[in-house]
Design a protein around this motif. Structure first.
Motif, PDB file in Angstrom:
ATOM      1  N   ALA A   1      79.098-100.068 -10.983  1.00 43.50           N
ATOM      2  CA  ALA A   1      77.708-100.160 -10.490  1.00 43.50           C
ATOM      3  C   ALA A   1      77.266 -99.583  -9.596  1.00 43.50           C
ATOM      4  O   ALA A   1      78.332 -99.627  -8.290  1.00 43.50           O
ATOM      5  N   PRO A   2      76.160 -99.063  -9.283  1.00 44.39           N
ATOM      6  CA  PRO A   2      76.190 -98.634  -7.785  1.00 44.39           C
ATOM      7  C   PRO A   2      75.733 -99.813  -7.230  1.00 44.39           C
ATOM      8  O   PRO A   2      75.403-100.325  -7.467  1.00 44.39           O
TER       9      PRO A   2
ATOM     10  N   LEU B   1      70.862 -97.813  -4.636  1.00 40.71           N
ATOM     11  CA  LEU B   1      69.768 -98.265  -4.915  1.00 40.71           C
ATOM     12  C   LEU B   1      68.989 -97.656  -3.629  1.00 40.71           C
ATOM     13  O   LEU B   1      67.389 -97.193  -4.138  1.00 40.71           O
TER      14      LEU B   1
ATOM     15  N   PHE C   1      71.503 -94.480 -13.087  1.00 40.53           N
ATOM     16  CA  PHE C   1      71.330 -94.838 -11.419  1.00 40.53           C
ATOM     17  C   PHE C   1      70.080 -95.447 -11.548  1.00 40.53           C
ATOM     18  O   PHE C   1      69.769 -97.126 -11.159  1.00 40.53           O
TER      19      PHE C   1
ATOM     20  N   SER D   1      67.980 -96.083 -13.538  1.00 38.96           N
ATOM     21  CA  SER D   1      67.643 -97.403 -14.902  1.00 38.96           C
ATOM     22  C   SER D   1      68.459 -98.256 -14.916  1.00 38.96           C
ATOM     23  O   SER D   1      68.252 -98.841 -15.945  1.00 38.96           O
ATOM     24  N   SER D   2      69.002 -98.677 -13.084  1.00 45.19           N
ATOM     25  CA  SER D   2      69.704-100.349 -13.656  1.00 45.19           C
ATOM     26  C   SER D   2      68.149-101.202 -12.484  1.00 45.19           C
ATOM     27  O   SER D   2      67.349-100.038 -13.279  1.00 45.19           O
ATOM     28  N   GLU D   3      68.609-102.251 -13.134  1.00 43.67           N
ATOM     29  CA  GLU D   3      67.556-103.096 -13.767  1.00 43.67           C
ATOM     30  C   GLU D   3      66.947-102.913 -12.402  1.00 43.67           C
ATOM     31  O   GLU D   3      65.666-103.688 -12.781  1.00 43.67           O
ATOM     32  N   TRP D   4      67.312-103.564 -11.303  1.00 43.95           N
ATOM     33  CA  TRP D   4      66.644-103.752 -10.279  1.00 43.95           C
ATOM     34  C   TRP D   4      65.329-102.037  -9.938  1.00 43.95           C
ATOM     35  O   TRP D   4      64.188-102.722  -9.586  1.00 43.95           O
TER      36      TRP D   4
ATOM     37  N   GLN E   1      65.162-100.414 -11.882  1.00 41.34           N
ATOM     38  CA  GLN E   1      63.599-100.833 -13.315  1.00 41.34           C
ATOM     39  C   GLN E   1      62.445-101.961 -13.161  1.00 41.34           C
ATOM     40  O   GLN E   1      61.507-101.539 -13.706  1.00 41.34           O
TER      41      GLN E   1
END
Lengths: 509, 479
Positions: free
Chosen positions: B193-194, B199, B258, B260-263, B265
């Motif tokens: 995970a990034p 990020l 990364f 499209s990682s939740e944060w 997005q």
């Protein structure tokens, strides 16, 4: 192919009118009149030659159908079909369209060609709404007819009191209907994607989506998306804000079209799409919808009593009448739904008559303010008499079409919702009050100003007499209307009665 | 080592760049406005013709990736640049001072945009983005004797520099974590995970590109720059520049997971909502047409950000369709402003009163404008509706209800000012007429182009199937 022409004729006629401006003032008017009469004749011809004796529960409820692929990516088709209900409403569109052209004969004196372009395009869009069976196409026409209506109100309308300009009224009309339309688009798309997720097939088709298996959590929301779009146009009370202004500020032809046809597209949408797509949810929603209908009846009637602008008064009576239609649609009774169809037609005639009359009064005394009218009975020949007839129709006097409609609605709804019927009947009393107020303030009472005014000419006589004849004809012998809508109302009532069972049956089939 | 196949793959870019050189030499040799415009247009057309040769790509030149998305965006870039050249010729005819350099700048920027949409490497991304932006400073400040134009150029320069700093910092952070600059390497180096640095790097890149896309709250430069720049420069800024930057943002999201990682997005969702609503609200009471169109373009890119949030195959298709509809519409709307302001005479004719009653003087020009505004508002039977349909469909398909709600609310608000402009065209003329198009506008190439655009808007709205097929075909071939 004849269905395609029904839609195309007004559009082409409109373009021709625009260009006909250069051939003189009268050319666009005659072309527009001929166009609408043509649409009327075609639909009447279909009516006469068509066979509407559908056996109940027949597979194919359509008299005529025409389909071709349009946007294959999403399975969008140009899918037109006509049945009894669409037939009546298309004929009504042709008839009121011709009246709208006639009643603006002297009222519209500048940019005549462009005016008729807009007028005919509205009517073309409305015919499209009544014929479209593909939901994408339906939405397209639904939104498309707003643009010419906007221009009609904004450019040829009357400016009311300061701050209430016609452009404001037109903008409000447009934003209300467009925004609610987008909610319907979201609902349509959700339905399509749900169907795609289930079956892997893209389709906007009415028949296919009726059988879509919507998850229970989603269905009420989707139903609401459709309902809000139709409720704004009908209008149902919390969404009615655009209507009085749009009516008051619109030119006569615009008011006739708005009250006569555009409001009917909403009721049509509920009958054709809202209920059949979501029968169970609609049944659950029925108490709310009926309550809203009741509120509309009372609210419209009470506010109508307090109006000074004659067109605003008529506009509020429309809200009241449409409350009856809403109750009927959600009662799920065959009789009441047929009554709703009759009332829709009757209201189209009576409100068109009243709007045309107020337009004619405006041409003579240049005001719509009822406080400075008064005593016109002795000053104008014939017009007050006609007003009395249409007022009587509007309050639901027996022997007029409105009576038949309201009677059937109340009678049909009584078994399912007696309380609603009792309260709605009170609305009839209020209807008598506002109708008499209209009559009293305008034509009786103290004479505000002396001097005789011109009576109606042949054109005005033709409009009034034809409307009056239809009001009385439908009032005395509504059977032809009932015959050709029997199949539809029966199938809706059936859906409503056993929503879940019908769904299962659909899947088995 | 470059091979012949590589050269064929970047042929359009080579053609456009050589046209720029030819124009430069031509200007040095003998100035001639008409010939310069003609040569530029010919270069762009040749580039357009060469595009099909490059695809499907037989090779992958270093730092670049010529896939479906690049070809699609390249076509749009070249077409928009071509229309801009045509309108510039109309506009600059009356300009006092050297006219020919405008085309030189325009061609350089177009080359930058072409490279940008195909870039597959952060260094390439950066260089081509600067190649796109630098000539724009010159274009915006081209009529530098007008104060506003100069102001627009300087403002854009300063804010672009700030954006560039963000972008570079973001790239540096990503490079520091992964050790790669090419997109495949960056994506591949990331197994787990990034972390926060990645990020932060991605967010800084989004912010840097967001400046160029005038995403709220990085939009403050937009109205002034749109208003101040000469109309053709504004057109270029609103179409080619935005389109190319958006495409590269989409490419980043598609290539590097990364993004499209939740944060991130959530961050982009919030930015999208702010942009949709902010753009529309700010436009509500604008009396200046160019500012109004500026705000409107902010709102449109807010809608389009839905595609970045979703980031799948349908999102690529949506981007393609929406960009096409946005481009034809914006070109037509700005084109009318350009034509009314032509030939150049100091300030552009961008006040709303100038357009009052236009329909009764110039019915066809007003019809073009009406069609383009209906399309901006997303009314059915115009191209804009198809674009909006796609965006809403994308949001619904991915169950992004907040974004769908934002699009609906934004459209409803937007109607108010679109309608206001439209009805102004039809109101009775007050008798004062300051600016008007030349009488022969309809028979000149600029006027013909505008009418063709209006027809295209209607045709795309009535029969969108070929456009959808084309976009779908190309976006299916996007890596």
């Amino acid at each position: 192919m004849i269905l395609v022409w029904l839609i195309l004729i007004p559009f082409l006629g409109g373009l021709l009118c625009w260009q006909a401006d250069r051939w003189g003032e009268q050319a666009p008017r005659w072309i527009a009149l001929a166009t609408m009469l043509f649409v009327l004749v075609i639909s009447l011809w279909l009516w006469v030659t068509g066979d509407f004796a559908f056996p109940q529960g027949a597979q194919n409820q359509w008299l005529l159908e025409w389909r071709t692929s349009w946007i294959p990516r999403f399975g969008v088709e140009v899918h037109l079909a006509i049945d009894g209900l669409s037939m009546i409403l298309v004929a009504l569109t042709g008839f009121l369209g011709a009246l709208a052209v006639l009643c603006s004969w002297h009222e519209i004196t500048h940019r005549i060609g462009f005016f008729h372009l807009n007028l005919l395009w509205i009517l073309g869009g409305v015919v499209g709404v009544f014929l479209a069976l593909d939901l994408f196409l339906f939405f397209l026409f639904w939104e498309m007819m707003l643009v010419p209506m906007y221009f009609l109100i904004a450019l040829w309308g009357h400016s009311g009191s300061p701050g209430q300009t016609r452009i404001r009224a037109a903008t409000r009309f447009f934003i209300y209907t467009q925004a609610s339309g987008l909610l319907m688009l979201v609902a349509i798309l959700s339905l399509v994607f749900i169907h795609f997720g289930n079956s892997g097939e893209w389709s906007f088709s009415y028949d296919v989506l009726r059988r879509a298996d919507v998850p229970e959590a989603m269905a009420p929301w989707l139903m609401l998306g459709f309902f809000v779009a139709f409720a704004v146009k009908l209008p149902v009370v919390p969404f009615h804000g655009w209507l009085p202004d749009a009516h008051a500020q619109a030119p006569t032809a615009g008011s006739v079209d708005l009250a006569g046809i555009l409001l009917k597209t909403a009721a049509y949408g509920m009958l054709r799409f809202g209920l059949p797509l979501f029968p169970e949810e609609s049944r659950a929603f029925a108490p709310v919808a009926m309550t809203l209908g009741l509120i509309g009846i009372i609210y419209g009637a009470v506010l109508a009593c307090g109006q000074q602008d004659i067109k605003r008064l008529i506009a509020y009576t429309s809200i009241s009448h449409m409350g009856f239609v809403l109750i009927a649609i959600y009662s799920g009774s065959e009789l009441a739904i047929q009554g709703a169809v009759v009332l829709m037609v009757a209201h189209a005639f009576s409100s068109a008559g009243l709007f045309i009359l107020s337009g004619q009064l405006y041409e003579r005394i240049h005001t719509r303010d009822m406080t400075i009218m008064g005593g016109l009975w002795g000053r104008i020949p014939a017009l007050p008499g006609f007003t009395l007839c249409f007022v009587a129709a509007s309050l639901g006097m027996p022997a007029t079409a409105n009576f038949v409609g309201e009677f059937m609605i109340l009678f049909g709804t009584f078994p399912t919702a007696p309380v609603v019927v009792v309260i709605a009947s009170a609305g009839l009393v209020l209807a008598a009050i506002y109708s008499l107020i209209l009559m009293q303030r305008v034509h009786f009472g103290p004479v505000y100003r002396q001097g005789a005014l011109a009576g109606p000419d042949w054109r005005e006589y033709i409009m009034m007499l034809s409307l009056l004849a239809l009001v009385i004809l439908v009032g005395l012998y509504p059977q032809p209307l009932l015959d050709i809508t029997a199949g539809l109302s029966a199938s809706i009532a059936e859906l409503f009665a056993e929503g879940s069972l019908a769904d299962v049956a659909g899947e088995v089939r | 080592m470059l091979t012949t196949a590589d050269l064929v793959t970047v042929l359009p870019l080579i053609i456009v760049a050589s046209t720029a050189v030819i124009v430069m030499l031509g200007v040095a040799w003998r100035r001639n406005h008409a010939v310069t415009a003609l040569v530029s247009a010919a270069g762009l057309v040749l580039g357009l013709l060469a595009l099909p040769l490059t695809f499907p790509a037989t090779s992958s030149p270093p730092l670049m990736q010529v896939d479906g998305l690049a070809v699609m965006a390249g076509t749009l870039v070249l077409v928009s640049a071509l229309v801009t050249v045509i309108l510039s010729h109309h506009y600059l005819t009356g300009y006092i001072g050297p006219k020919e350099e405008f085309y030189l700048l325009l061609l350089c920027a177009t080359a930058g945009a072409l490279a940008l949409v195909a870039s597959d490497h952060l260094a390439m991304l950066f260089i081509s983005l600067e190649l796109l932006s630098m000539p724009l400073y010159g274009m915006l400040a081209y009529s530098f004797r007008a104060e506003r134009s100069l102001e627009a150029g300087i403002k854009y320069l300063l804010l672009s520099a700030a954006a560039t700093a963000f972008l570079l910092f973001g790239m540096a952070l990503i490079y520091a974590r992964t050790g790669y600059l090419d997109l495949a390497g960056v994506a591949g180096a990331l197994v787990q995970a990034p972390d926060a640095w990645m990020l932060a790097g991605a967010a800084l890149i989004v912010v840097g590109l967001g400046f160029k896309l005038s995403v709220v709250p990085f939009h403050l430069w937009t109205p002034d720059v749109y208003q101040g720049g000469p109309a053709p420069a504004t057109i270029f800024l609103a179409t080619v520049s935005k389109l190319a930057v958006f495409v590269v943002l989409l490419r980043l999201v598609l290539a590097a997971p990364f993004f499209s990682s939740e944060w991130l997005q959530t961050l982009i969702t919030v930015l999208a909502l702010l942009t949709m609503l902010g753009g529309n609200l700010l436009a509500l009471f604008q009396a200046n047409l160019k500012r109004l169109l500026g705000y409107s373009s902010i709102a449109h890119f807010g809608y389009l950000l839905v595609a970045i949030v979703v980031g799948n195959a349908l999102a690529t298709e949506t981007t393609g369709v929406y960009l096409i509809t946005y481009l034809v519409t914006t070109l037509a709307a700005f084109g009318v402003v350009t034509l009314v302001s032509s030939p150049f005479g100091g300030e552009d004719a961008d006040g709303l009163p100038v357009y009052r009653g236009l329909f009764w003087r110039r019915p066809y020009l007003a019809a073009v404008m009406t069609v383009s505004f209906l399309s901006l508002a997303g009314i059915p039977l115009t191209a804009g509706f198809i674009g909006k349909f796609y965006v809403i469909a994308l949001g619904v398909a991915d169950s992004r209800w907040w974004l769908v709600g934002g699009v609906v609310a934004g459209s409803a608000i937007g109607l108010y000012y679109y309608l206001r402009v439209m009805v102004t065209l039809y109101l009775p003329e007050p008798g004062m007429r300051r600016r008007d198009v030349t009488n022969d506008w309809g028979s000149r190439i600029g006027g013909l182009t505008l009418m063709a655009l209006a027809v295209v808007i209607l045709v795309l709205g009535i029969y969108p199937a070929p456009m959808i097929d084309w976009v779908q075909g190309l976006s299916g071939l996007t890596n």
